[in-house]
Design a protein around this motif. Structure first.
Motif, short mmCIF file in Angstrom:
data_model
loop_
_atom_site.label_atom_id
_atom_site.label_comp_id
_atom_site.label_asym_id
_atom_site.label_seq_id
_atom_site.Cartn_x
_atom_site.Cartn_y
_atom_site.Cartn_z
N GLU A 78 -76.00 -68.25 12.62
CA GLU A 78 -76.83 -68.01 11.43
C GLU A 78 -77.12 -66.53 11.26
O GLU A 78 -77.05 -65.99 10.16
N ASP A 118 -73.64 -74.07 2.36
CA ASP A 118 -75.08 -74.28 2.13
C ASP A 118 -75.90 -73.19 2.79
O ASP A 118 -76.87 -72.68 2.22
N MET A 119 -75.50 -72.83 4.00
CA MET A 119 -76.24 -71.80 4.74
C MET A 119 -76.14 -70.46 3.99
O MET A 119 -77.14 -69.75 3.82
N SER A 139 -76.30 -70.57 -7.24
CA SER A 139 -77.56 -70.06 -6.67
C SER A 139 -78.76 -70.45 -7.54
O SER A 139 -78.59 -71.02 -8.61
N ASN A 156 -79.94 -66.82 -1.90
CA ASN A 156 -81.19 -67.01 -2.63
C ASN A 156 -82.31 -66.17 -2.02
O ASN A 156 -83.15 -65.61 -2.72
N LYS A 157 -82.29 -66.08 -0.68
CA LYS A 157 -83.33 -65.33 0.02
C LYS A 157 -83.30 -63.86 -0.41
O LYS A 157 -84.33 -63.22 -0.59
N HIS A 196 -78.35 -70.34 1.03
CA HIS A 196 -79.76 -70.15 1.42
C HIS A 196 -80.07 -68.66 1.53
O HIS A 196 -81.07 -68.17 1.02
N TYR A 197 -79.17 -67.91 2.18
CA TYR A 197 -79.41 -66.47 2.35
C TYR A 197 -79.22 -65.70 1.04
O TYR A 197 -79.90 -64.72 0.78
#
Length: 545
Positions: free
Chosen positions: A273, A299-300, A229, A306-307, A303-304
């Motif tokens: 998603e 990867d998806m 991350s 990190n979000k 992304h979350y």
């Protein structure tokens, strides 16, 4: 009609062609003794602080440079059946005490060497075995009277350090003070209140570069990897552990989706998603700061993660997953679901650090009693660090021995000479032929002092006679002084050269049992070897597998 040709008479006619058979003193007993003698002489030169290193290249061409007998014999794959018995005895010693493997092999080798002389004199194997067993009984009777130091409270660092230091000294002479400090610190902080101390709770992480003096102890776990991350540090951190991959879940059944327009395609992928986002949001809402996974991070999913400002750590080994759970007190979850309060683990700090050019992830615990400590070893080469690791392993095992029995006997050959002296006088009192064997048992014990002297470049006979003279005067704790000029002797209990009582006790037992078992063999019958692939080696799974 074809005539059946009879085979050679005797044993050969019973067994398949190609079977081998040896019997009698010359063929079986002396051959066995010879093999064991040569084997014990190999490890003899590796005994003590001045012992030489062996360079062992194993069957998969991995190189070992070490003077640790356990490693040498483990990697050599000895074939000879009699030498194998000695190895089994030293492996039992390794499992029981974790140190003193060299002691077992040297003593059983010396006992067999002495037995050869007795056999040539005309004694029978059973008389020798009886004598050895009597001598062992006497030795185990004398041993408790020789204790010179006892650790009452193993939670006191300075007391425990005294006991661990000699074990390190025999492996890493010169670095013993520094290593003892590290090991004592790691062990004492990890002693549970009620249950027994577990050796596995002290982990070793080897990182190339810098020098040994930069090694350190971390309360918690250290892994040689980096995070996936963007978040690199969390403190304090709640840890969620999953054994599955953190990614879009594959459906269990294969289905076909017919998509007719672009909108439908958008909605289909958005549905996936949203599902993943909801899963990761639920984990974040449960309070998790760090996600540890045994599989890959998609990867998806990243992304979350990190979000929602979480940290992602991937560990590929299931053993590492278990250790992390133990360290932080988490429960490993098999599916991507939000963990409950009980299933979350806690660490004071989870962060990425860089040592040399190696990235590491550290799970660190501070205030509370930590369950696992990691000794981070630094060094210039892998071989060197492997050797340090073996020394650490001996130190940790010695600590485990201390928690079971805190008694110590004098080292540097003092215990062996005192035992030899008392056993020799005990032999005088025996009426039968076994007195010769008992005397030889005493002579075999002198081997240790001789090894220490010869490995230090001193005349061994001079040292032995000096020590006998001192012990006759009642100086029980006098042993060979490695650092002295020539054949110097000192009071080793004062100098702090002491050996764990358990190591000596089990060592004497296993060595004598191995030697007696080998002596009781009078025939060797080897069946013809089977062709085809080799049978798989027995043994548990290795950590690295």
């Amino acid at each position: 009609m074809a005539l059946h040709v009879p085979k050679a008479p005797g044993m050969a006619q019973m067994l398949k062609d190609g079977a081998r058979y040896f019997s009698g003193l010359e063929e079986a007993v002396y051959r066995n003794i010879n093999a064991c003698k040569q084997f014990s002489q190999t490890v003899r030169t590796a005994y003590g602080p001045n012992g030489m290193n062996k360079m062992v290249i194993n069957h998969i061409e991995k190189l070992f440079v070490t003077n640790d007998a356990a490693t040498i014999i483990r990697e050599l794959e000895v074939e000879h059946p009699a030498a194998k018995l000695m190895i089994l005895a030293s492996q039992m010693q390794e499992q029981e005490v974790g140190d003193g493997t060299n002691f077992v092999i040297i003593l059983s080798g010396a006992l067999l060497e002495a037995a050869e002389e007795l056999l040539r004199m005309g004694l029978t194997s059973s008389e020798i075995v009886d004598g050895y067993e009597l001598a062992l009984e006497k030795a185990l009777e004398i041993l408790p009277t020789l204790t010179c130091y006892e650790i009452k409270d193993y939670r006191k660092e300075e007391d425990t350090a005294r006991g661990i230091k000699p074990a390190i000294m025999s492996k890493q002479y010169g670095n013993e003070d520094f290593l003892t400090k590290l090991i004592t610190k790691a062990c004492v902080s990890n002693v549970p209140e009620k249950t027994t101390f577990n050796v596995d709770n002290i982990r070793v992480c080897k990182i190339l570069g810098s020098g040994l003096q930069n090694s350190d102890v971390v309360q918690g776990m250290v892994f040689k990897r980096t995070v996936d991350s963007d978040v690199l540090k969390k403190s304090p951190a709640k840890v969620a552990v999953f054994t599955c991959a953190v990614d879009i879940m594959q459906t269990e059944t294969k289905g076909t989706v017919l998509i007719k327009s672009a909108d439908e395609l958008m909605q289909f992928s958005r549905g996936e998603e949203n599902l993943l986002e909801n899963q990761i949001k639920a984990i974040a809402d449960a309070g998790a700061d760090v996600i540890v996974s045994g599989g890959k991070f998609g990867d998806m999913a990243l992304h979350y993660i990190n979000k929602y400002n979480m940290m992602a750590v991937k560990l590929s080994s299931k053993w590492d997953i278990r250790r992390v759970c133990k360290t932080v007190g988490a429960t490993a979850l098999p599916r991507l679901t939000a963990p409950t309060k009980e299933e979350l683990g806690y660490a004071d700090h989870v962060y990425v650090d860089e040592l040399g050019d190696t990235s590491v992830v550290v799970f660190k615990l501070e205030g509370r009693e930590s369950r696992i400590a990691t000794i981070v070893i630094r060094g210039s080469t892998d071989n060197y660090m492997d050797d340090i690791e073996r020394a650490v392993d001996d130190g940790v095992n010695t600590f485990k021995g201390i928690t079971r029995d805190g008694r110590f006997v004098p080292g540097a050959g003092a215990t062996e000479i005192e035992l030899a002296r008392q056993i020799a006088s005990f032999a005088e009192t025996r009426p039968g032929l076994e007195q010769y064997a008992i005397k030889k048992f005493a002579t075999a014990l002198e081997t240790f002092v001789k090894c220490l002297a010869e490995n230090s470049g001193v005349k061994s006979s001079e040292v032995v006679s000096k020590l006998y003279a001192a012990h006759e005067e009642g100086k029980k704790n006098h042993g060979f002084d490695i650092e002295g000029e020539g054949a110097a002797i000192i009071d080793v209990a004062e100098a702090g050269i002491i050996d764990l009582y358990l190591t000596k006790m089990w060592g004497l037992k296993y060595a004598t049992n191995a030697a007696c078992t080998i002596l009781k063999v009078d025939q060797i019958i080897m069946a013809k070897r089977a062709g085809g692939p080799k049978a798989p080696q027995a043994g548990g799974q290795n950590d690295e597998d």
